[in-house]
Design a protein around this motif. Structure first.
Motif, PDB file in Angstrom:
ATOM      1  N   GLY A  44       0.872  -1.171   0.024  1.00  0.00           N
ATOM      2  CA  GLY A  44      -0.101   0.012  -0.003  1.00  0.00           C
ATOM      3  C   GLY A  44       0.819   1.477  -0.146  1.00  0.00           C
ATOM      4  O   GLY A  44       2.016   1.161   0.162  1.00  0.00           O
ATOM      5  N   PHE A  45       0.196   2.223  -0.134  1.00  0.00           N
ATOM      6  CA  PHE A  45       0.984   3.386  -0.130  1.00  0.00           C
ATOM      7  C   PHE A  45       1.157   4.106   1.169  1.00  0.00           C
ATOM      8  O   PHE A  45       0.079   4.049   2.161  1.00  0.00           O
ATOM      9  CB  PHE A  45       0.249   4.705  -1.021  1.00  0.00           C
ATOM     10  CG  PHE A  45       0.286   3.992  -2.667  1.00  0.00           C
ATOM     11  CD1 PHE A  45       1.452   3.801  -3.134  1.00  0.00           C
ATOM     12  CD2 PHE A  45      -0.915   4.150  -3.240  1.00  0.00           C
ATOM     13  CE1 PHE A  45       1.334   3.284  -4.464  1.00  0.00           C
ATOM     14  CE2 PHE A  45      -1.005   3.504  -4.440  1.00  0.00           C
ATOM     15  CZ  PHE A  45       0.259   3.286  -5.099  1.00  0.00           C
ATOM     16  N   ASP A  46       2.243   4.872   1.510  1.00  0.00           N
ATOM     17  CA  ASP A  46       2.312   5.512   2.841  1.00  0.00           C
ATOM     18  C   ASP A  46       2.923   6.701   2.708  1.00  0.00           C
ATOM     19  O   ASP A  46       4.045   6.731   1.688  1.00  0.00           O
ATOM     20  CB  ASP A  46       3.310   4.525   3.898  1.00  0.00           C
ATOM     21  CG  ASP A  46       3.190   4.966   5.201  1.00  0.00           C
ATOM     22  OD1 ASP A  46       2.812   5.922   5.707  1.00  0.00           O
ATOM     23  OD2 ASP A  46       3.239   3.800   6.022  1.00  0.00           O
ATOM     24  N   GLU A  47       2.543   7.646   3.364  1.00  0.00           N
ATOM     25  CA  GLU A  47       3.425   8.993   3.404  1.00  0.00           C
ATOM     26  C   GLU A  47       4.484   9.369   4.291  1.00  0.00           C
ATOM     27  O   GLU A  47       5.190  10.199   4.441  1.00  0.00           O
ATOM     28  CB  GLU A  47       2.224  10.054   3.463  1.00  0.00           C
ATOM     29  CG  GLU A  47       1.488  10.266   2.270  1.00  0.00           C
ATOM     30  CD  GLU A  47       0.420  11.366   2.496  1.00  0.00           C
ATOM     31  OE1 GLU A  47       0.481  11.949   3.264  1.00  0.00           O
ATOM     32  OE2 GLU A  47      -0.578  11.244   1.581  1.00  0.00           O
ATOM     33  N   GLU A  48       4.475   8.507   5.440  1.00  0.00           N
ATOM     34  CA  GLU A  48       5.565   8.520   6.153  1.00  0.00           C
ATOM     35  C   GLU A  48       6.348   7.088   6.433  1.00  0.00           C
ATOM     36  O   GLU A  48       5.989   6.193   6.369  1.00  0.00           O
ATOM     37  CB  GLU A  48       4.548   8.336   7.811  1.00  0.00           C
ATOM     38  CG  GLU A  48       3.724   9.484   7.762  1.00  0.00           C
ATOM     39  CD  GLU A  48       4.426  10.804   7.817  1.00  0.00           C
ATOM     40  OE1 GLU A  48       5.503  11.143   8.597  1.00  0.00           O
ATOM     41  OE2 GLU A  48       3.645  11.660   7.648  1.00  0.00           O
ATOM     42  N   LYS A  49       7.830   7.774   6.668  1.00  0.00           N
ATOM     43  CA  LYS A  49       8.825   6.578   6.808  1.00  0.00           C
ATOM     44  C   LYS A  49       9.022   6.628   8.207  1.00  0.00           C
ATOM     45  O   LYS A  49       9.356   7.924   8.841  1.00  0.00           O
ATOM     46  CB  LYS A  49       9.903   6.768   5.776  1.00  0.00           C
ATOM     47  CG  LYS A  49      10.878   5.815   6.053  1.00  0.00           C
ATOM     48  CD  LYS A  49      12.296   6.197   5.104  1.00  0.00           C
ATOM     49  CE  LYS A  49      13.621   5.399   5.379  1.00  0.00           C
ATOM     50  NZ  LYS A  49      14.602   6.115   5.158  1.00  0.00           N
ATOM     51  N   THR A  50       9.407   5.706   9.071  1.00  0.00           N
ATOM     52  CA  THR A  50       9.870   5.691  10.355  1.00  0.00           C
ATOM     53  C   THR A  50      11.456   5.449  10.363  1.00  0.00           C
ATOM     54  O   THR A  50      11.784   4.893   9.440  1.00  0.00           O
ATOM     55  CB  THR A  50       8.903   4.930  11.161  1.00  0.00           C
ATOM     56  OG1 THR A  50       9.435   3.563  11.213  1.00  0.00           O
ATOM     57  CG2 THR A  50       7.598   5.015  11.113  1.00  0.00           C
ATOM     58  N   ASP A  51      11.955   5.496  11.743  1.00  0.00           N
ATOM     59  CA  ASP A  51      13.164   5.193  12.106  1.00  0.00           C
ATOM     60  C   ASP A  51      13.428   3.717  11.850  1.00  0.00           C
ATOM     61  O   ASP A  51      14.490   3.106  11.804  1.00  0.00           O
ATOM     62  CB  ASP A  51      13.635   5.554  13.597  1.00  0.00           C
ATOM     63  CG  ASP A  51      13.416   6.902  13.785  1.00  0.00           C
ATOM     64  OD1 ASP A  51      12.892   8.004  13.027  1.00  0.00           O
ATOM     65  OD2 ASP A  51      13.734   7.180  14.866  1.00  0.00           O
ATOM     66  N   LYS A  52      12.285   3.091  12.059  1.00  0.00           N
ATOM     67  CA  LYS A  52      12.203   1.487  11.816  1.00  0.00           C
ATOM     68  C   LYS A  52      12.058   0.767  10.550  1.00  0.00           C
ATOM     69  O   LYS A  52      11.494  -0.324  10.448  1.00  0.00           O
ATOM     70  CB  LYS A  52      11.288   0.843  13.052  1.00  0.00           C
ATOM     71  CG  LYS A  52      11.910   1.448  14.256  1.00  0.00           C
ATOM     72  CD  LYS A  52      10.998   0.772  15.412  1.00  0.00           C
ATOM     73  CE  LYS A  52      11.382   1.050  16.816  1.00  0.00           C
ATOM     74  NZ  LYS A  52      10.945   0.682  17.879  1.00  0.00           N
ATOM     75  N   ASP A  53      12.102   1.926   9.447  1.00  0.00           N
ATOM     76  CA  ASP A  53      11.732   1.467   8.024  1.00  0.00           C
ATOM     77  C   ASP A  53      13.092   1.185   7.352  1.00  0.00           C
ATOM     78  O   ASP A  53      14.057   1.758   7.616  1.00  0.00           O
ATOM     79  CB  ASP A  53      10.979   2.073   7.408  1.00  0.00           C
ATOM     80  CG  ASP A  53       9.384   2.205   7.885  1.00  0.00           C
ATOM     81  OD1 ASP A  53       9.180   1.026   8.314  1.00  0.00           O
ATOM     82  OD2 ASP A  53       8.814   3.241   7.708  1.00  0.00           O
ATOM     83  N   VAL A  54      13.348   0.261   6.574  1.00  0.00           N
ATOM     84  CA  VAL A  54      14.221   0.281   5.574  1.00  0.00           C
ATOM     85  C   VAL A  54      14.044   0.586   4.195  1.00  0.00           C
ATOM     86  O   VAL A  54      12.553   0.279   3.959  1.00  0.00           O
ATOM     87  CB  VAL A  54      14.908  -1.433   5.289  1.00  0.00           C
ATOM     88  CG1 VAL A  54      16.038  -1.477   4.448  1.00  0.00           C
ATOM     89  CG2 VAL A  54      15.262  -2.017   6.896  1.00  0.00           C
ATOM     90  N   GLN A  55      14.636   1.358   3.487  1.00  0.00           N
ATOM     91  CA  GLN A  55      14.117   1.967   2.209  1.00  0.00           C
ATOM     92  C   GLN A  55      15.243   1.502   1.249  1.00  0.00           C
ATOM     93  O   GLN A  55      16.246   1.373   1.150  1.00  0.00           O
ATOM     94  CB  GLN A  55      14.275   3.595   2.205  1.00  0.00           C
ATOM     95  CG  GLN A  55      13.722   4.117   0.937  1.00  0.00           C
ATOM     96  CD  GLN A  55      13.602   5.590   0.944  1.00  0.00           C
ATOM     97  OE1 GLN A  55      13.461   6.275   1.865  1.00  0.00           O
ATOM     98  NE2 GLN A  55      13.848   6.390  -0.083  1.00  0.00           N
ATOM     99  N   PHE A  56      14.378   1.298  -0.037  1.00  0.00           N
ATOM    100  CA  PHE A  56      14.912   1.109  -1.538  1.00  0.00           C
ATOM    101  C   PHE A  56      14.574   1.667  -2.428  1.00  0.00           C
ATOM    102  O   PHE A  56      13.332   1.994  -2.457  1.00  0.00           O
ATOM    103  CB  PHE A  56      14.782  -0.551  -1.607  1.00  0.00           C
ATOM    104  CG  PHE A  56      15.162  -1.454  -0.607  1.00  0.00           C
ATOM    105  CD1 PHE A  56      16.416  -1.986  -0.513  1.00  0.00           C
ATOM    106  CD2 PHE A  56      14.104  -2.084   0.346  1.00  0.00           C
ATOM    107  CE1 PHE A  56      17.107  -2.866   0.663  1.00  0.00           C
ATOM    108  CE2 PHE A  56      14.540  -3.063   1.300  1.00  0.00           C
ATOM    109  CZ  PHE A  56      15.803  -3.160   1.418  1.00  0.00           C
ATOM    110  N   ASP A  57      15.276   2.164  -3.421  1.00  0.00           N
ATOM    111  CA  ASP A  57      14.775   3.025  -4.329  1.00  0.00           C
ATOM    112  C   ASP A  57      15.039   2.243  -5.789  1.00  0.00           C
ATOM    113  O   ASP A  57      16.017   1.616  -6.032  1.00  0.00           O
ATOM    114  CB  ASP A  57      15.646   4.317  -4.430  1.00  0.00           C
ATOM    115  CG  ASP A  57      15.287   5.126  -3.308  1.00  0.00           C
ATOM    116  OD1 ASP A  57      14.305   5.324  -2.910  1.00  0.00           O
ATOM    117  OD2 ASP A  57      16.369   5.462  -2.733  1.00  0.00           O
ATOM    118  N   HIS A  58      13.786   2.191  -6.629  1.00  0.00           N
ATOM    119  CA  HIS A  58      13.706   1.358  -7.824  1.00  0.00           C
ATOM    120  C   HIS A  58      12.868   1.957  -8.798  1.00  0.00           C
ATOM    121  O   HIS A  58      11.810   2.216  -8.667  1.00  0.00           O
ATOM    122  CB  HIS A  58      13.626  -0.093  -7.752  1.00  0.00           C
ATOM    123  CG  HIS A  58      14.016  -0.922  -6.762  1.00  0.00           C
ATOM    124  ND1 HIS A  58      15.404  -1.466  -7.312  1.00  0.00           N
ATOM    125  CD2 HIS A  58      13.962  -1.554  -5.591  1.00  0.00           C
ATOM    126  CE1 HIS A  58      16.010  -2.165  -6.252  1.00  0.00           C
ATOM    127  NE2 HIS A  58      15.035  -2.267  -5.376  1.00  0.00           N
TER     128      HIS A  58
END
Length: 118
Positions: A44-58
């Motif tokens: 789903g879509f989320d507007e918030e990233k937390t300190d406990k998230d890992v991010q990848f860009d593709h």
């Protein structure tokens, strides 16, 4: 790492454009208990990233997953297939040791989840 194919990224971008706030959104990948094999995917879509998230860009899509779920989905590949009957996302998880017949639930060697009704 979670890999989003170019085809999947283009579909996600199209879907984001149809929301109220297309800019600044992340594609969140979730793992939750359930399904006949024990674990189910959620997207789903989320507007918030937390300190406990890992991010990848593709391919222009920012994908996030909770650190707690990352081990279960590390190496995940999300693709989008189009056919005469329509289209849909497909998920390949190298950590899955079992999947259900419909392909919507799975389990790993380290996490059996909480099986339920399919």
């Amino acid at each position: 790492m979670i890999h989003l194919t170019e085809s999947a990224a283009l579909q996600v971008i199209d879907m984001m454009k149809q929301t109220e706030r297309p800019e600044g959104q992340y594609l969140r990948i979730k793992v939750q208990g359930g399904g006949c094999t024990g674990l189910s995917y959620g997207m789903g879509f989320d507007e918030e990233k937390t300190d406990k998230d890992v991010q990848f860009d593709h391919h222009g899509v920012r994908v996030i997953v909770a650190e707690a779920d990352h081990g279960v989905v590390d190496g995940l590949e999300i693709d989008y297939k189009q056919s005469m009957l329509g289209g849909g996302f497909t998920i390949k998880n190298p950590n899955a040791i079992a999947t259900c017949g419909c392909g919507s639930s799975f389990r790993t060697a380290s996490n059996a989840g909480t099986p339920g009704d399919c």
